[in-house]
Design an enzyme around this catalytic site. Sequence first.
Site, short mmCIF file in Angstrom:
data_model
loop_
_atom_site.label_atom_id
_atom_site.label_comp_id
_atom_site.label_asym_id
_atom_site.label_seq_id
_atom_site.Cartn_x
_atom_site.Cartn_y
_atom_site.Cartn_z
N PRO A 2 28.53 -8.64 -18.06
CA PRO A 2 29.68 -7.41 -18.63
C PRO A 2 29.27 -6.81 -19.89
CG PRO A 2 30.55 -9.81 -18.35
CD PRO A 2 28.93 -9.86 -18.28
N GLU A 3 29.75 -5.56 -19.93
CA GLU A 3 29.28 -4.68 -21.21
C GLU A 3 30.66 -4.49 -21.77
OE1 GLU A 3 26.59 -1.35 -20.60
OE2 GLU A 3 25.73 -2.43 -18.93
N LYS A 61 29.94 -6.85 -27.46
CA LYS A 61 30.27 -7.68 -26.43
C LYS A 61 30.67 -9.17 -27.00
CE LYS A 61 26.13 -6.16 -24.61
NZ LYS A 61 25.13 -5.98 -23.51
N ARG A 304 14.19 -3.82 -16.27
CA ARG A 304 15.21 -3.15 -15.62
C ARG A 304 14.96 -2.09 -15.08
NH1 ARG A 304 19.48 -4.22 -20.80
NH2 ARG A 304 18.23 -5.51 -21.99
#
Length: 321
Positions: A2-3, A61, A304
């Site tokens: 989650p961001e 976050k 990534r």
Amino acid sequence: MPELPEVEVVRRGLARWVRGRTITGVDVLDPRSIRRHVLGTEDFVGNLEHATVLDVVRRGKFLWMPLAMAAPFETKTRAGELPNVALMAHLGMSGQLLMQDPAAPDEKHLKVRISLSPADGMPEQLRFVDQRIFGGLFVTSLVPTADGGPGGLGETPLPEIAEEASHIARDPLDPFFSFDAFYRKVKNRKTGLKRALLDQGVISGIGNIYADEALWRARLHYARATDTLRRADAERLVESAKDVMNAALAAGGTSFDSLYVNVNGDSGYFARSLNAYGRAGELCGRCEAVGLHSIIKREQFMNRSSYTCPVCQPRPRNGRW
């Protein structure tokens, strides 16, 4: 993972349901989910039972709930004094905070159940569900903020921050975010622009998805050398980050599978509106709108992926990774 927008969706939902309510019981079903509370299950439960949730606060976050402690800790939160303890929630890869009625069946990966005092028409349990067990809950200390401003975004701004979040910068949606401080850090970083965006000491809350989306909106390449970044470019980038995060908030966050949900168990749908991230091989919508045929490109970046348009986000000659 989650961001910021996803965590803010959860924060807003929690604030609606838990502020001002007293914790009446705590069941730890899997001690692995409170492993960051080093004093163990008994101390974790003892700190939470009979405490009142004062607020739900987020920086980047990081998410925490300041607590008014019950006896024998009551002298710490007398009238006029600031709370100095909070329940910290780390969602990790698959953590979910769900509001449920006691009669609702236990979720398959339920780890911690927190019972709350009754409130008109509100669910009475806060459940922490985590399939992969990378997240967790723990009780932590609150410390004064370095700049004297609120610790993060909450309903009742207090100049305190959870100790584990005290090292990170403010995020673009924080009313106390300082562009000048951000620009100064970026110029001194001497690295690639996306690396700087992912550095929580420079600016918090921006992860891989929203970094790519903000850079696309700002027409900047991720390898742009930060020490060459003009002030106008940096301002455009910050505004782009705010815009994409606010759009994601309006859509309930970005969900690619069922692991991320809000406190009601609903998934966000901002993934449908992504312009760059995950769109390798597709036409760039901005270029297509002006008659250009440009294909979104995917490149490896820090283990990534980065997604860019080679036409409206050209790679700089003096770029850095």
